[in-house]
Scaffold this active site. Structure first.
Site, PDB file in Angstrom:
ATOM      1  CD  GLU A 202       2.054  -5.481   5.614  1.00 55.30           C
ATOM      2  OE1 GLU A 202       2.892  -6.370   5.922  1.00 55.30           O
ATOM      3  OE2 GLU A 202       1.175  -5.653   4.745  1.00 55.30           O
TER       4      GLU A 202
ATOM      5  CD  GLU B   7      -1.801  -7.798   3.103  1.00 57.69           C
ATOM      6  OE1 GLU B   7      -1.570  -6.621   2.753  1.00 57.69           O
ATOM      7  OE2 GLU B   7      -2.247  -8.081   4.229  1.00 57.69           O
TER       8      GLU B   7
ATOM      9  CB  ALA C 268      -0.894  -0.018   1.228  1.00 57.67           C
TER      10      ALA C 268
ATOM     11  N   GLY D 158       0.715  -5.074   0.969  1.00 51.92           N
ATOM     12  CA  GLY D 158      -0.512  -5.161   0.165  1.00 51.92           C
ATOM     13  C   GLY D 158      -0.273  -5.782  -1.202  1.00 51.92           C
TER      14      GLY D 158
END
Ligand code: CO8
Length: 258
Positions: free
Chosen positions: A132, A112, A65, A109
Site C-alpha cells: 500500500e 490481510e 483492495a 487487503g
C-alpha cells in the site's frame, strides 16, 4: 443471496468459498466484500458446515483492495462508509474454523484477508506483501497489526515500509503460513486439513479458536487462566465423555457437538 464475485460450494461438511474476479486478480471491491460477508454468515449458521476454506485462483488469492474503486474516494467517503469495516468483522466473527488456501498473490487487503483466517496453507507460488505504501497509503485491515503479531516487528516493518513481496519459503520461516505445498496440491491439502477438522467436535473447535485468539488480547496470566477455564468447561460436554471413552475403547469417537 446470489453471488457474482465469489463461488460457494458446500460438500462433506466443508464450505469452499472461492474469490472469483479473475480479470482483476480477485481485487476486493464492495460487491465482493459484501458477498464474502454474507457467505461467511451463512456458513456460520449452516449446520452442514463444520469448516470453511477460503481461496482464490492459481494466480491470485487476492491482489488487494480494488484500487480502481478506491482511487476517486475522499477521506469523508472512506471514513463515513467505514470502508470494509463491517465486512471484515463478519469474516473474523465466524466461530467455525476458517483456512485460507493461498496461491499466487496475496497482497495488501488480500494478505490481510488471509490473515483474518485461522491459518494459511499456501502453494510454492504464493507471494505475500503489503504494498500500500506504493500507492501513497498504508495497510488498513490488519497489515500493521495482524502481520506484526504473526511475523514480528522487523519483518512487518520491512514489508510495510518497503512494500516488497515475501515468497512462500520466507512466509513459512517467518510464521505467516502453516504449510507450503506444490501449487497443484494446494486444494487437496487445504480440503484434507478441513476434512480432519470437520471430524472433531464443534464445541472443542470453537473453544480452541476462541482461546488462541484471546492470546492476542490478554496478558499471559489471564490468557492461561482463560484457557484453563475453557478446558474445565469442556468437561461439561458429552463430546469429552465420548472422546475419552473412545480412546480407552480403542475406537473412533463419534462427536455430537454436545
Ligand atoms: N485493484 C484493482 N485492479 C487490480 C488490482 C487491484 N488491487 N491488482 C490487479 N488488478 C488488475 C490490473 O489492473 C489488471 O487489470 P487490467 O487488465 O484491466 O489492466 C489485472 O488485474 C491484471 O493485473 P496486472 O496486469 O497488473 O498483472 P501483473 O501480473 O503484471 O501484476 C500484480 C500482478 C503484481 C498483482 C499487480 O497487478 C499489482 O501490483 N497489483 C496491485 C497490488 C496492490 O497494490 N495491492 C494493494 C492494494 S491497496 C489495499 O489492498 C488496501 C487494503 C485496505 C483497504 C481497506 C481499508 C480500510
Amino acid at each position: 443471496m446470489a453471488y457474482e464475485t465469489i463461488i460457494v460450494e458446500v460438500e462433506d461438511h466443508i464450505a469452499l468459498v472461492k474469490l472469483n474476479r479473475p480479470d482483476a486478480m480477485n481485487a476486493l471491491n464492495a460487491q465482493l466484500m459484501s458477498e464474502l460477508a454474507d457467505a461467511m454468515k451463512s456458513a456460520q449458521t449452516n449446520d452442514k458446515v463444520r469448516c470453511i476454506v477460503l481461496t482464490g485462483n492459481e494466480k491470485a488469492f487476492a491482489a488487494g483492495a480494488d484500487i480502481k474503486m478506491m482511487s476517486e474516494k475522499s477521506y469523508t467517503d472512506v471514513f463515513t462508509e467505514d470502508l470494509f469495516g463491517a465486512e471484515c468483522a463478519e469474516v473474523t466473527n465466524v466461530r467455525k474454523p476458517v483456512i485460507a488456501a493461498v496461491s499466487g498473490y496475496a497482497l495488501g487487503g488480500g494478505c490481510e484477508l488471509a490473515m483474518m483466517c485461522d491459518f494459511i496453507i499456501c502453494s510454492d507460488t504464493a507471494k505475500f506483501g503489503q504494498p500500500e505504501v506504493n500507492l501513497g497509503v498504508m495497510a488498513g485491515i490488519g497489515g500493521t497489526q495482524r502481520l506484526t503479531r504473526a511475523i514480528g516487528k522487523a519483518k512487518a516493518m520491512d514489508m510495510n515500509l518497503t512494500g516488497r513481496f515475501m515468497d512462500a519459503e520466507e512466509a513459512e520461516r517467518a510464521g505467516l503460513v502453516s504449510r507450503i505445498v506444490p501449487a497443484k496440491k494446494l486444494m487437496e491439502e487445504a480440503m484434507g486439513a478441513a476434512g480432519k477438522i470437520a471430524e472433531k467436535g464443534m464445541v472443542s473447535l470453537m473453544a480452541i479458536k476462541e482461546a488462541v485468539n484471546q492470546s492476542f488480547e490478554m496478558p499471559l496470566d489471564q490468557g492461561l487462566l482463560f484457557e484453563r477455564r475453557m478446558f474445565h468447561s469442556l468437561f461439561a460436554t458429552e463430546d469429552q465423555k465420548e472422546g475419552m471413552s473412545a480412546f480407552i475403547d480403542k475406537r473412533t469417537p463419534q462427536f455430537r457437538d454436545k
